[in-house]
Design an enzyme around this catalytic site. Structure first.
Site, PDB file in Angstrom:
ATOM      1  CB  THR A 130      65.178  45.500 -40.783  1.00 20.86           C
ATOM      2  OG1 THR A 130      65.169  44.189 -41.348  1.00 20.86           O
ATOM      3  CG2 THR A 130      65.280  46.498 -41.921  1.00 20.86           C
ATOM      4  CG  ASP A 131      68.123  40.910 -40.918  1.00 22.26           C
ATOM      5  OD1 ASP A 131      67.048  41.316 -41.400  1.00 22.26           O
ATOM      6  OD2 ASP A 131      68.283  39.726 -40.547  1.00 22.26           O
ATOM      7  CD  GLU A 132      63.602  42.355 -44.792  1.00 23.18           C
ATOM      8  OE1 GLU A 132      63.328  42.658 -45.957  1.00 23.18           O
ATOM      9  OE2 GLU A 132      62.760  41.961 -43.964  1.00 23.18           O
ATOM     10  CE1 TYR A 155      60.668  47.659 -43.219  1.00 24.43           C
ATOM     11  CE2 TYR A 155      61.748  45.594 -43.809  1.00 24.43           C
ATOM     12  CZ  TYR A 155      61.395  46.534 -42.858  1.00 24.43           C
ATOM     13  OH  TYR A 155      61.765  46.355 -41.544  1.00 24.43           O
ATOM     14  CE  LYS A 159      63.412  50.397 -40.335  1.00 30.56           C
ATOM     15  NZ  LYS A 159      62.814  51.185 -39.212  1.00 30.56           N
TER      16      LYS A 159
END
Length: 347
Positions: A130-132, A155, A159
């Site tokens: 993810t870009d997060e 989260y 990741k």
């Protein structure tokens, strides 16, 4: 190819499974069938001779070794993960256990299988992230593949940890991996705890439509079927050890996105009086809410020729229509834990 897809009964995973089977690949769908998974997501390919299902957990190393030995896949697309930021705030342990330790177990099973198979050059382990993991942007700039990691939620941190493990298994053991980091996905079959399905389902139920803070947080939105197309392209043509950002090139403030969905609903299923936008309410913001995400996907475009095909306006119209026409699908999920509740406020 024969592709082992982890999390193939989830939102993005099922889109990958459906597209891969449609394109003639053999697919082994490995899923633990936790709260957000639905086998109905892949019902249209379940009878295909190119599709098989394994009910298994990526944290079960022994089971993973048996699945690799039995099915002998040519590639892995690893999507199985805990993925909801609000749930990670309330229960971070499950995210570390699944996203970090589960990825470790999967990497070890893949490494053992790849080594026993003679270390074929064509094997790929595609880790979907993810870009997060990159944190929060200001008003300018976009995330590139070289942006330093700065996760701000449990989260995102879990990741980020799994991304680092995957790269380490490439550098240390030579495992042929590719990594992709995507922007916010939306589309059919998205579990009804994420923003877009919450807006649609609350609107037609006559409930308040919650918007965090003042709705000024900005996201880059990627239609899930475009994402599935990009994932298969990266799997087949991406260079081992390379990472690729995948974005929809569609930045919107949350409040503007919500207003657009309300306008689509006004046209597709008009209320007797007023607009669905009248149901919007602003609620206490999420703890540590990232201000903006935006993806620079130039590497994917320049090296592999990919770009999104579905505009945000078209994708939102398709998504609203799908939820209006598939009420039995989301009705069956309403009793699952957390659906319809505000999560992530314990901080």
């Amino acid at each position: 190819m024969k592709i082992l897809v982890t999390g193939g009964a989830g939102f993005i995973g099922s889109a990958v499974v459906r597209l891969a089977v449609a394109r003639g690949h053999e697919v082994v769908n490995l899923d633990a069938l936790t709260y957000a998974a639905c086998l109905s997501n892949v019902s249209n390919v379940a009878a295909s001779p190119r599709y098989q299902f394994e009910h298994a957990d990526i944290r079960d190393g022994d089971r993973l070794h048996r699945i690799f030995a039995s099915h002998r896949p040519d590639a892995v697309i690893h999507l199985a993960a805990e993925s909801h930021v609000d749930r990670s705030i309330d229960g971070p342990g499950a995210f570390v256990d699944t996203n970090v330790m589960g990825t470790f177990r999967l990497l070890e099973a893949a490494r053992e299988y790849w080594t026993a198979s003679g270390r074929p050059d064509g094997f790929r382990f595609h880790h979907v992230s993810t870009d997060e993991v990159f944190g929060s942007l200001g008003t300018e700039g976009r995330f590139t593949e070289d942006t330093p990691y700065a996760p701000r939620s449990p989260y995102a941190a879990s990741k980020a940890g799994s991304d680092h493990l995957v790269r380490a298994w490439h550098e240390t053991y030579g495992l042929p991996v590719v990594v992709s980091n995507c922007s916010n996905n939306y589309g059919p079959y998205q579990f009804p705890e994420k923003l877009i399905p919450v807006v649609i389902l609350n609107a037609i139920a006559g409930k308040p439509i919650p918007v965090y803070g003042q709705g000024t947080n900005i996201r880059d939105w990627l239609y899930v079927e475009d994402h599935a197309d990009a994932l298969l392209l990266v799997l087949g043509k991406g260079a081992a050890g390379r990472s690729y950002n995948i974005g929809g090139e569609s930045e919107r403030r949350n409040i503007d996105l919500v207003l657009t969905i309300c306008a689509v609903l006004d046209a597709r299923r008009p209320k007797a009086v007023g607009s669905y936008a009248d149901q919007i309410v602003f609620v206490t913001d999420r703890p540590g809410h990232d201000a903006r995400y935006a993806i620079n996907a130039r590497r994917l475009h320049d090296e592999l020729g990919w770009k999104p095909n579905v505009s945000l306006e078209d994708g939102l119209a398709r998504t609203v229509t799908w939820y209006l026409e598939n009420e039995p699908w989301w009705r069956a999920l309403e009793d699952r834990k957390g659906v319809g509740q505000r999560l992530g406020v314990t901080a």
